[in-house]
Design an enzyme around this catalytic site. Structure first.
Site, mmCIF file in Angstrom:
data_model
loop_
_atom_site.group_PDB
_atom_site.id
_atom_site.type_symbol
_atom_site.label_atom_id
_atom_site.label_comp_id
_atom_site.label_asym_id
_atom_site.label_seq_id
_atom_site.Cartn_x
_atom_site.Cartn_y
_atom_site.Cartn_z
ATOM 1 N N GLU A 69 3.652 -5.015 -44.066
ATOM 2 C CA GLU A 69 4.347 -4.639 -42.823
ATOM 3 C C GLU A 69 3.735 -3.437 -42.114
ATOM 4 O OE1 GLU A 69 6.540 -7.308 -45.129
ATOM 5 O OE2 GLU A 69 6.050 -5.247 -45.733
ATOM 6 N N GLU A 73 11.207 -19.624 -47.628
ATOM 7 C CA GLU A 73 9.877 -19.323 -48.146
ATOM 8 C C GLU A 73 8.932 -20.511 -47.967
ATOM 9 O OE1 GLU A 73 8.821 -16.546 -48.965
ATOM 10 O OE2 GLU A 73 10.538 -15.321 -49.526
ATOM 11 N N ARG A 121 5.660 -20.021 -45.490
ATOM 12 C CA ARG A 121 4.381 -19.999 -46.195
ATOM 13 C C ARG A 121 3.645 -21.339 -46.106
ATOM 14 N NH1 ARG A 121 4.830 -16.114 -51.485
ATOM 15 N NH2 ARG A 121 6.762 -15.042 -50.969
ATOM 16 N N ASP A 136 15.664 -8.654 -41.556
ATOM 17 C CA ASP A 136 14.501 -8.277 -40.758
ATOM 18 C C ASP A 136 13.998 -9.316 -39.768
ATOM 19 O OD1 ASP A 136 13.775 -9.852 -42.900
ATOM 20 O OD2 ASP A 136 12.354 -8.439 -43.758
#
Length: 742
Positions: A430, A135, A139, A267
């Protein structure tokens, strides 16, 4: 049939099922359900879409002003209770840094100046606290690198990026080089996941775009090598036709468990394969090959169709029982439609220079699959009462699945089931992301109209009148909307950015010149130096001594807005093939920053396009020279579930490497070598037997852990392979692998 690189194409057919039963006509003005449409000429955007683009900007300002008022500098914003919270004591700039390139894209000069001042004066990574590697990379590191590129190579952002990356590198100090899930910022040491150190596959394999671009900027190969090693190790592991389990053990270097999915924890591994190939000017074919193999595996094992409307979906399987497809699909999977379109076209719009009629069989199959999956994801919104999608759906494949379901769980005529604990909506990006890719590559206006419908639903149900937007507990009933009191940072960084790009001009951030990381931070395409490609594309280009012929000095931090010498660049084009360009083989130059640190500055280099027309070329920023100290708040405990959970399987034993080495060394020394070689062969046979036994044991343990997970019923909302200790007792939903924190 061969592709453009002369490789044989092997196509996996998409299951067609019965004839489509979708009888609703397409009433969208100017939209069509099938067939390519030539994109609009550059710079031409109809007034209606300019107006809608400005509505998105207004939504961003409605959020940003509330965040500034109630939570300035905090990692996350809670718009109902009007306060901010941090992941670690002083925070790590999640909301501000994640939003920087969105602010730049929208031309918000005052907001950018304030955010930049905060980054320069308040953002401090020297803290006694643990952060999630993944993360923080996508980010914060990604946000800083994108801001550096989009803000005219402003060294403020690059300095912070180098400081952060150097701290994150400690996570890679494991027995295998596969990183731990978290890292202690001040100590610069990796912190294993809560369940015996298991990491998520998506998390360890979705760091590459950011770290590789940083190596390119600085000329420091250490970042590149660390993340490259991870993917190349995965390449050598066993897979199911390119599909890999969602957990990996940094201590053993083996996958853990058998669950395979393209939703949470899986993913962005697949997303970053094709994007790594595109990021480095299509030089590293190994990633394209891995991607093609994986997509063929998706077509072979994970696709299904629904009733009544014959929609295409991507399900989940266990590697131990791959024929048993679960119809469960996370909203996260909706990234795949756009990624397939991107991979089919290499980011080039379908037009007279690249007509769809000239697609190879593989390109056409992948693109068609992307179109259909994107339509299915839109239907996840359209078929609900609120027009908002649930976090998880179970696609209906037969009438038995809906027996006993309430109207709230399955609306009559709907293609999916939304179970009681799956109806939350976190304002995820998404679907809008895929709509953006499909519109940008085809020019078909229907994707913009679908996006506008989704935006209107968000405005109607998620907007907080006093400021900000909130996640929703359950979207299934319009009369029963309850806010979750959290505005995820990806709403500003991704969702609103993709809406803005979808409704804006089609020449901003060209897809053949930029790749978006999994947090929607655009990073430029570049051609790396030869030494960076030693393991993936040996012999490409020609190495040069040093990273640049001329160093560029930057003033100390309190004067970092001073003019930078040597910043001006020639306009160049991105190489589309595998041209070996000596100029393109060099890295960017080293910058002298404070003490002995060196970070990179852009040089004049073929194969790179860094200038994007966003209306910000003349943006002038004047930094304050005051050094602020971030406000201290009580330490907040954060549960990074993705980095903590894993299966209950026994850790796989490390196997045979030393024995094989003994055998190889022995072959060099006459009879003794022959004996050693024979011994090595015997041990190798024993190892194969041990591997078989371990696989059987692992399968048995997997079955014990998963219970009936091999036959996941539509009503089972839980991820059955996640150990109970990784799931909070109050059944709070898990944080998904690449898009959000709970």
């Amino acid at each position: 049939m061969e592709d453009e690189d002369g490789e044989d194409l092997v196509d996996e057919a998409i299951p067609q099922g019965n004839n489509r039963l979708h009888t609703q006509p397409d009433t969208i003005p100017g939209g069509t359900r099938t067939g390519p449409v030539s994109p609009l000429p550059p710079h031409v955007n109809p007034a209606i879409w300019e107006e809608r683009k400005n509505r998105v900007k207004a939504a961003f300002l409605h959020s940003w002003s509330a965040y500034k008022r109630d939570a300035w500098g905090k990692d996350e914003y809670h718009p109902i209770t009007k306060y901010g919270s941090n992941m670690i004591r002083k925070g790590q700039g999640f909301t501000i840094v994640d939003s920087l390139d969105t602010i730049l894209l929208m031309g918000l000069e005052a907001e950018f100046q304030e955010a930049k001042d905060w980054v320069r004066n308040e953002l401090d990574f020297d803290q006694d606290g643990e952060v999630n590697l993944f993360e923080t990379t996508i980010r914060v590191l990604g946000g800083l690198l994108s801001a550096y590129d989009q803000a005219g190579k402003d060294p403020v952002f690059l300095r912070k990026a180098v400081d952060l990356a150097d701290r994150l590198m400690g996570a890679f100090e494991t027995p295998t080089g596969i990183p731990y899930a978290s890292v202690h910022l001040r100590d610069r040491r990796g912190v294993p996941g809560h369940d015996r150190g298991i990491s998520s596959t998506a998390e360890v394999a979705s760091l590459q775009l950011e770290f590789k671009y940083l190596s390119y900027l600085t000329g420091d190969e250490k970042y590149w090598k660390a993340v490259e090693n991870v993917v190349l190790k995965i390449k050598e592991m066993d897979s199911l036709d390119g599909l890999v389990p969602i957990y990996i053990n940094p201590n053993t270097g083996h996958f853990q468990g058998g669950e395979i999915r393209l939703g949470s924890r899986g993913d962005s591994y697949y997303e970053y394969l094709i994007k790594q190939y595109l990021q480095t000017g299509k030089k590293e074919h190994v990633y394209k090959e891995m991607y093609d193999e994986a997509i063929a595996g998706v077509k072979k094992h994970l696709l299904g169709r629904t009733v009544p409307n014959n929609l295409l979906f991507v399900g989940e399987i266990s590697k131990y029982n791959p024929k048993n497809l679960s119809p469960k699909m996370d909203h996260l999977v909706c990234f795949l439609g756009g990624t397939l379109a991107l991979g089919s076209t290499n980011g080039h719009p379908i037009d007279s220079s690249q007509p769809r009629s000239r697609f190879s069989q593989l390109q056409e199959s992948d693109f068609k699959m992307g179109e259909e999956l994107t339509e299915s994801c839109y239907e996840m919104y359209r078929q609900t009462e609120t027009g908002l999608a649930a976090e998880i759906v179970y696609w209906v494949q037969n009438a038995d699945q809906i027996k006993g379901k309430t109207v709230q769980q399955h609306a009559p005529g709907s293609d999916f089931i939304i179970n009681d604990r799956d109806g939350h909506n976190w304002l995820r990006p998404e679907t809008v992301e895929s709509l953006f890719y499909l519109w940008r590559l085809t020019g078909d206006e229907k994707y913009r109209h679908w996006g506008w419908k989704i935006f209107e639903a968000i405005e109607k149900y998620s907007k907080v009148p006093t400021g900000g937007y909130s996640s929703i507990h359950d979207i299934r009933q319009a009369s029963n909307i309850n806010f979750s009191d959290k505005m995820e940072t990806f709403f500003l960084a991704e969702t609103l950015k993709y809406f803005y790009l979808l409704f804006g001009s089609n020449d901003v951030l060209p897809l053949d010149e930029y790749v978006f990381n999994t947090e929607a931070h655009p990073l430029p395409v570049f051609v790396p130096p030869t030494r960076f490609l030693a393991r993936t594309a040996p012999g490409v280009g020609e190495e040069r001594n040093g990273v640049m012929d001329e160093d560029v000095d930057v003033a100390p931090e309190d004067e970092d807005d001073a003019e930078v010498v040597g910043e001006e660049e020639d306009e160049t084009t991105i190489p589309q093939g595998d041209e070996d360009d000596e100029e393109g083989a060099q890295s960017e130059g080293e910058l002298e920053v404070g003490g002995d640190e060196a970070i990179g500055e852009e040089g004049e280099e073929d194969g790179e396009v860094d200038q994007v027309d966003q209306g910000l070329e003349d943006l002038a920023v004047d930094d304050s020279e005051e050094d602020g100290e971030g406000e201290e708040v009580a330490e907040v405990e954060v549960d990074y579930e993705d980095g903590s959970g894993a299966g209950e399987e026994e850790e796989e034993e490390e196997e045979g490497g030393e024995d094989e080495q003994d055998g190889e060394e022995g072959e060099q020394d006459g009879e003794e070598g022959e004996l050693d070689g024979e011994e090595g062969e015997g041990e190798e046979e024993e190892e194969e037997e041990e591997e078989g036994e371990e696989a059987e044991e692992e399968e048995e343990e997997e079955e014990e852990m998963d219970g009936e997970d091999d036959e996941i019923e539509p009503g089972d909302a839980d991820d059955a392979d996640v150990p109970e200790e990784a799931i909070e007792e109050d059944n709070v939903e898990e944080r998904d692998s690449d898009r959000g924190l709970l």
